[in-house]
Enzyme design. Sequence first.
Site, PDB file in Angstrom:
ATOM      1  N   GLY A  54       0.860  -1.183   0.000  1.00 22.58           N
ATOM      2  CA  GLY A  54       0.000   0.000   0.000  1.00 22.58           C
ATOM      3  C   GLY A  54       0.888   1.222   0.000  1.00 22.58           C
ATOM      4  O   GLY A  54       2.064   1.126   0.348  1.00 22.58           O
ATOM      5  N   CYS A  81       5.336  -5.984   1.933  1.00 29.61           N
ATOM      6  CA  CYS A  81       5.665  -4.559   1.932  1.00 29.61           C
ATOM      7  C   CYS A  81       4.854  -3.812   3.004  1.00 29.61           C
ATOM      8  O   CYS A  81       5.065  -4.040   4.181  1.00 29.61           O
ATOM      9  CB  CYS A  81       5.473  -3.980   0.536  1.00 29.61           C
ATOM     10  SG  CYS A  81       6.291  -2.398   0.336  1.00 29.61           S
ATOM     11  N   TYR A  82       3.889  -2.968   2.625  1.00 23.19           N
ATOM     12  CA  TYR A  82       3.080  -2.289   3.652  1.00 23.19           C
ATOM     13  C   TYR A  82       2.408  -3.322   4.559  1.00 23.19           C
ATOM     14  O   TYR A  82       2.302  -3.124   5.779  1.00 23.19           O
ATOM     15  CB  TYR A  82       2.014  -1.397   2.988  1.00 23.19           C
ATOM     16  CG  TYR A  82       1.097  -0.726   3.995  1.00 23.19           C
ATOM     17  CD1 TYR A  82       1.485   0.438   4.628  1.00 23.19           C
ATOM     18  CD2 TYR A  82      -0.144  -1.287   4.319  1.00 23.19           C
ATOM     19  CE1 TYR A  82       0.659   1.044   5.573  1.00 23.19           C
ATOM     20  CE2 TYR A  82      -0.972  -0.691   5.259  1.00 23.19           C
ATOM     21  CZ  TYR A  82      -0.561   0.483   5.878  1.00 23.19           C
ATOM     22  OH  TYR A  82      -1.370   1.070   6.797  1.00 23.19           O
ATOM     23  N   GLU A 171       5.472 -11.162  -5.692  1.00 27.35           N
ATOM     24  CA  GLU A 171       4.525 -11.370  -6.796  1.00 27.35           C
ATOM     25  C   GLU A 171       5.025 -10.844  -8.141  1.00 27.35           C
ATOM     26  O   GLU A 171       4.472 -11.197  -9.173  1.00 27.35           O
ATOM     27  CB  GLU A 171       3.170 -10.728  -6.453  1.00 27.35           C
ATOM     28  CG  GLU A 171       3.127  -9.198  -6.411  1.00 27.35           C
ATOM     29  CD  GLU A 171       3.614  -8.585  -5.098  1.00 27.35           C
ATOM     30  OE1 GLU A 171       4.369  -9.254  -4.370  1.00 27.35           O
ATOM     31  OE2 GLU A 171       3.255  -7.434  -4.813  1.00 27.35           O
ATOM     32  N   ASP A 227     -15.622 -11.891 -23.472  1.00 26.91           N
ATOM     33  CA  ASP A 227     -16.385 -12.203 -22.260  1.00 26.91           C
ATOM     34  C   ASP A 227     -17.819 -12.617 -22.573  1.00 26.91           C
ATOM     35  O   ASP A 227     -18.298 -13.648 -22.078  1.00 26.91           O
ATOM     36  CB  ASP A 227     -16.393 -11.003 -21.298  1.00 26.91           C
ATOM     37  CG  ASP A 227     -14.982 -10.549 -20.966  1.00 26.91           C
ATOM     38  OD1 ASP A 227     -14.056 -11.366 -21.139  1.00 26.91           O
ATOM     39  OD2 ASP A 227     -14.805  -9.394 -20.555  1.00 26.91           O
ATOM     40  N   LYS A 367      -9.139 -12.355 -16.901  1.00 30.87           N
ATOM     41  CA  LYS A 367      -9.248 -12.464 -18.361  1.00 30.87           C
ATOM     42  C   LYS A 367      -8.580 -13.733 -18.906  1.00 30.87           C
ATOM     43  O   LYS A 367      -9.137 -14.418 -19.760  1.00 30.87           O
ATOM     44  CB  LYS A 367      -8.599 -11.236 -18.994  1.00 30.87           C
ATOM     45  CG  LYS A 367      -8.927 -11.049 -20.442  1.00 30.87           C
ATOM     46  CD  LYS A 367     -10.283 -10.443 -20.567  1.00 30.87           C
ATOM     47  CE  LYS A 367     -10.664 -10.080 -21.954  1.00 30.87           C
ATOM     48  NZ  LYS A 367     -11.913  -9.314 -21.966  1.00 30.87           N
TER      49      LYS A 367
END
Length: 511
Positions: A54, A81-82, A171, A227, A367
Amino acid sequence: MDKILVLDFGGQYNQLIARRVREEHVYAEIKLFSKITIDEIKNIGYKGIIFTGGPNSVYDPKSPHYDPAILDAGIPILGICYGDQLMAFMADGKVSSAENSSEYGKTEVFFDNTNVLFKDTPNSSICWMSHTDYISTIPEGFKKIAHTEKCPFAGMCNEEKKLFGVQFHPEVTHTVFGKQILNNFIFEVCKCNKDWKMENFVESSIEKYKKELAGKKVLLALSGGVDSSVAAVLLHKAIGQNLTCVFVDHGLLRKNEGDFVEKTFGTGFGINLIRVNAEDRFLSKLAGVTEPEKKRKIIGEEFIRVFEDEAKKLGKINVLVQGTIYPDVIESGNGTSAVIKSHHNVGGLPDVISFEEIVEPLRDLFKDEVREVGTQLGIPYELVWRQPFPGPGLAVRVIGDITKEKLDILRDADAIFREEVANAGAEKSTNQYFAVLTDVKSVGVMGDARTYGRTIVLRAVTTDDFMTAEWTRLPFEVLERSSSRITNEVKGITRVVYDITSKPPATVEWE
Ligand code: XMP
């Protein structure tokens, strides 16, 4: 099915974290920290939680916080992290800020690889860092499991409570062993099973909708985009002729596109398909309109009217299907952002047409997962891997007012460009590529005569998420052949230019 919760504290990589988990066939969902209570978390029965990064400092009064009782809920947690700093703060550790401690970019991190989080990693490796604050004192009950030259606690853990934190971002692909570290958390710590698979998703969805929608009349607005196409075929497999798809051809589609959609879904899949040829309605509403936002609004509204008229003709409809996908559903932690363009899709339909129920069969999928489902369902490759096409269609690619003549010119030029990209096998090197018809006229020469014709722009972009994009370095030969063919084969075009602007500052579409 085992589930991981990605608790979103406003990090820019929250979707990436969920995707990384899902790539390992474990279901992950993102919830904004303020939208889920600790009781809900417990009731859902997550196998593990990942606190995202964040932009804030934990001491900032406006920074996002969470009930510290979560650390004692018996659920394994990985803070990133945050999220790592927040965990330290919640457990009475100390977070500090020092200019000379900030790290940004690729950084060597030393791991304690006897710890389960760093199983099968080397002693040190390159990781992606992006922080100013750092943990200066780890909380009681925690131990240090990683450090860098500047950051004394680049990793910490409380083994007993299964709480882990890392200052870097596992990530992102720049973190060389990031995938291994996330996998260690998911499988070694949380003991998740790999039970999120697209073939299971297809089978279970078909079974589910067979039961839930038995005897109901179901309607879907088919655009021919990925979609809505996948949603249509999935529902068709479940309920057959009880599904009616309405395909509104607004006359703003690419060359031969309407026929292709009709052939693929109507003839090919045997779907009950109504094609509404509404070109005249749309073009008369758009006549003389030059302002981009006005064009978008007109098309969005007219689309609803046409769809509404068709729905009325069908009599009683119980259910509306929508092709909403997961990124449309996630609420971001980043506050409100300015409206750059009002995007048109069929999201506004339920407000004007009343249905008993709305079904969104793809609302849990990213997606790439939707594409995998499409492939499982036997939808043709060129449709599953189709480049995005905006709802307002070519209306936002004809600059200035729209006429059928201009649309036809653009359709021809665009088809040539796409053909040349395909002939050169360059489709995979770009994520979206198309032609734009400008309202600029320029002087040319053909034979011995002066010409005065229109200008076509070719645009191709490379991007992961369409939020930012680079202009694609297409081979010059592709551009050359496209330019030469367009000026020769498309009447009224004297000049072809290539758009070399990235996003930002430009957007992908010209309007
Ligand atoms: P921009 O031009 O905003 O485009 O950089 C980003 C992506 O969104 C697509 N786009 C739209 N898609 N309805 C859609 O469904 C719209 O109104 C719309 N406008 C832009 C654009 O093609 C690109 O992929």
